[in-house]
Write an enzyme that holds these catalytic residues in place. Structure first.
Site, PDB file in Angstrom:
ATOM      1  N   LYS A   1     -54.197 104.701  24.267  1.00  0.00           N
ATOM      2  CA  LYS A   1     -53.298 105.804  23.927  1.00  0.00           C
ATOM      3  C   LYS A   1     -52.130 105.747  24.900  1.00  0.00           C
ATOM      4  O   LYS A   1     -52.287 106.026  26.088  1.00  0.00           O
ATOM      5  CB  LYS A   1     -54.052 107.136  24.030  1.00  0.00           C
ATOM      6  CG  LYS A   1     -53.266 108.350  23.576  1.00  0.00           C
ATOM      7  CD  LYS A   1     -54.137 109.605  23.677  1.00  0.00           C
ATOM      8  CE  LYS A   1     -53.376 110.840  23.245  1.00  0.00           C
ATOM      9  NZ  LYS A   1     -54.205 112.067  23.382  1.00  0.00           N
TER      10      LYS A   1
ATOM     11  N   GLU B   1     -45.186 108.289  15.056  1.00  0.00           N
ATOM     12  CA  GLU B   1     -46.132 107.859  16.087  1.00  0.00           C
ATOM     13  C   GLU B   1     -47.362 107.233  15.439  1.00  0.00           C
ATOM     14  O   GLU B   1     -47.570 107.326  14.230  1.00  0.00           O
ATOM     15  CB  GLU B   1     -46.549 109.054  16.943  1.00  0.00           C
ATOM     16  CG  GLU B   1     -47.307 110.126  16.170  1.00  0.00           C
ATOM     17  CD  GLU B   1     -48.017 111.113  17.078  1.00  0.00           C
ATOM     18  OE1 GLU B   1     -49.075 110.736  17.601  1.00  0.00           O
ATOM     19  OE2 GLU B   1     -47.522 112.243  17.239  1.00  0.00           O
TER      20      GLU B   1
ATOM     21  N   VAL C   1     -46.162 110.952  21.578  1.00  0.00           N
ATOM     22  CA  VAL C   1     -44.790 111.433  21.394  1.00  0.00           C
ATOM     23  C   VAL C   1     -43.848 110.764  22.391  1.00  0.00           C
ATOM     24  O   VAL C   1     -42.792 110.239  22.025  1.00  0.00           O
ATOM     25  CB  VAL C   1     -44.730 112.966  21.512  1.00  0.00           C
ATOM     26  CG1 VAL C   1     -43.281 113.446  21.617  1.00  0.00           C
ATOM     27  CG2 VAL C   1     -45.417 113.623  20.325  1.00  0.00           C
TER      28      VAL C   1
ATOM     29  N   LYS D   1     -48.762 121.906  20.186  1.00  0.00           N
ATOM     30  CA  LYS D   1     -50.134 122.105  19.726  1.00  0.00           C
ATOM     31  C   LYS D   1     -50.659 123.458  20.209  1.00  0.00           C
ATOM     32  O   LYS D   1     -50.470 123.849  21.358  1.00  0.00           O
ATOM     33  CB  LYS D   1     -51.023 120.966  20.223  1.00  0.00           C
ATOM     34  CG  LYS D   1     -50.667 119.626  19.592  1.00  0.00           C
ATOM     35  CD  LYS D   1     -51.572 118.523  20.082  1.00  0.00           C
ATOM     36  CE  LYS D   1     -51.238 117.208  19.380  1.00  0.00           C
ATOM     37  NZ  LYS D   1     -49.937 116.647  19.779  1.00  0.00           N
TER      38      LYS D   1
ATOM     39  N   SER E   1     -48.138 117.635  29.779  1.00  0.00           N
ATOM     40  CA  SER E   1     -47.855 116.432  29.009  1.00  0.00           C
ATOM     41  C   SER E   1     -46.532 115.793  29.422  1.00  0.00           C
ATOM     42  O   SER E   1     -45.542 116.475  29.690  1.00  0.00           O
ATOM     43  CB  SER E   1     -47.814 116.765  27.521  1.00  0.00           C
ATOM     44  OG  SER E   1     -47.350 115.666  26.770  1.00  0.00           O
ATOM     45  N   ALA E   2     -46.534 114.452  29.402  1.00  0.00           N
ATOM     46  CA  ALA E   2     -45.305 113.698  29.655  1.00  0.00           C
ATOM     47  C   ALA E   2     -44.285 113.887  28.539  1.00  0.00           C
ATOM     48  O   ALA E   2     -43.105 113.550  28.708  1.00  0.00           O
ATOM     49  CB  ALA E   2     -45.626 112.213  29.810  1.00  0.00           C
TER      50      ALA E   2
ATOM     51  N   ASP F   1     -52.189 119.820  34.529  1.00  0.00           N
ATOM     52  CA  ASP F   1     -52.201 119.024  33.306  1.00  0.00           C
ATOM     53  C   ASP F   1     -51.017 119.426  32.423  1.00  0.00           C
ATOM     54  O   ASP F   1     -51.070 120.421  31.700  1.00  0.00           O
ATOM     55  CB  ASP F   1     -53.529 119.218  32.563  1.00  0.00           C
ATOM     56  CG  ASP F   1     -53.728 118.214  31.446  1.00  0.00           C
ATOM     57  OD1 ASP F   1     -52.768 117.497  31.127  1.00  0.00           O
ATOM     58  OD2 ASP F   1     -54.846 118.134  30.897  1.00  0.00           O
TER      59      ASP F   1
END
Length: 302
Positions: free
Chosen positions: A86, A25, A106, A159, A140-141, A138
């Site tokens: 981003k 990435e 990612v 993370k 993440s995709a 919230d």
């Protein structure tokens, strides 16, 4: 319509010769650390992949073109660029359509890698369910992408700023294989163990590659998450890092930080609170993941 992809000379040669390739990435370059350390680290990670028998392909969008592999000059340009987008699944195509420059997360890296025929991707750690997601929603995709796109992602777990139990629950619901490498515990990014058992455990890059092949032959959608613990000499024990994370989370709430701004805010706060130790550990784990990803890619090619 055929997607116009620009392959670096090194990646073009690897494709022609059937060599193993590992995707990387680019948000770690643009949003992870300052110049020139960002580019120095990117080059070091690429070198680790080469030393372990594979070819690195750092992915980014430059002036609307999807680049699979970056030259030294392109790395320098991206590392010094300002206001770089981003990119995730939602905005990758829009950035390309408008001639923009963007770094891939990612999810976006998985999409680009799959388009380019690359099966293995090394990163630091995936995104997941943020703490407080029951009210913020919230998530993440990255998690949905793992369920859709057939790329094996090697990271040090998710993370540690995230809600790790909920992240594992969502991955299970989505049918994503989560494979801890060389241990039974799910790692926690800067720390070797989150205290949570990993759903699966494997000790061999060959077994991981074979599982990837079998998923394709069975017609199973999605990729695999290989959770590779940070080397013991480089870890920050959870007893040390967890109080720092809690303080950073409280500060983010007080400052009204939300959406895509949350992760870079927290990582910057933790970096300063640990006097840079978190970044040193981050670099170590990325290199460790690159090493394992190259071995898996080599086994897959074989």
């Amino acid at each position: 319509m055929t997607i116009a992809m620009h392959f670096s000379p090194e990646v073009s040669d690897a494709r022609a010769r059937g060599l193993p390739i590992v995707a990387l990435e680019s948000t770690i370059i643009t949003h992870g650390m300052p110049w020139p350390q960002n580019v120095e680290t990117a080059r070091e990670v690429e070198t680790v992949i080469r030393e372990n028998g594979a070819v690195p392909a750092t992915i980014a969008v430059l002036d609307g073109r999807l680049h699979i592999g970056l030259t030294d000059d392109e790395l320098d340009t991206l590392g010094q660029a300002k206001d770089v987008a981003k990119l995730s699944r939602a905005d990758l195509a829009a950035c390309m359509a408008t001639g923009g420059t963007g770094a891939t997360t990612v999810a976006a890296t998985m999409i680009a890698a799959h388009l380019a025929g690359i099966h293995v991707f090394a990163t630091g750690g995936i995104g997941g369910v943020h703490r407080g997601a029951d009210t913020s929603f919230d998530i993440s995709a990255d998690l949905q992408e793992l369920a859709k796109t057939p790329v094996t992602v090697v990271g040090a777990g998710a993370k540690a700023i995230l809600d790790l139990p909920k992240t594992l629950e969502v991955l299970e619901t989505l049918g994503v294989p989560v494979i801890a490498f060389g241990q039974a515990d799910f790692p926690a990014f800067w720390s070797r163990s989150s205290g949570l058992p990993a759903p699966l455990s494997m000790d061999s890059p060959s077994d991981i590659a074979q599982a990837m092949v079998l998923r394709g032959e069975m017609g199973l959608e999605g990729g695999q998450l290989v959770a590779n613990p940070i080397p013991e000499a480089d870890e920050i024990p959870s007893s040390v890092i967890n109080p720092v994370i809690e303080e950073a989370l409280a500060a983010a709430t007080a400052d009204g930080i939300a959406a895509k701004s949350v992760t870079p805010y927290l990582l910057d706060r933790i970096y300063h609170a640990t006097d840079g130790a978190s970044l040193v550990a981050n670099i170590a784990l990325v290199k460790n993941n690159a090493r394992l990803a190259a071995r898996i890619a080599s086994e897959f090619s074989a």
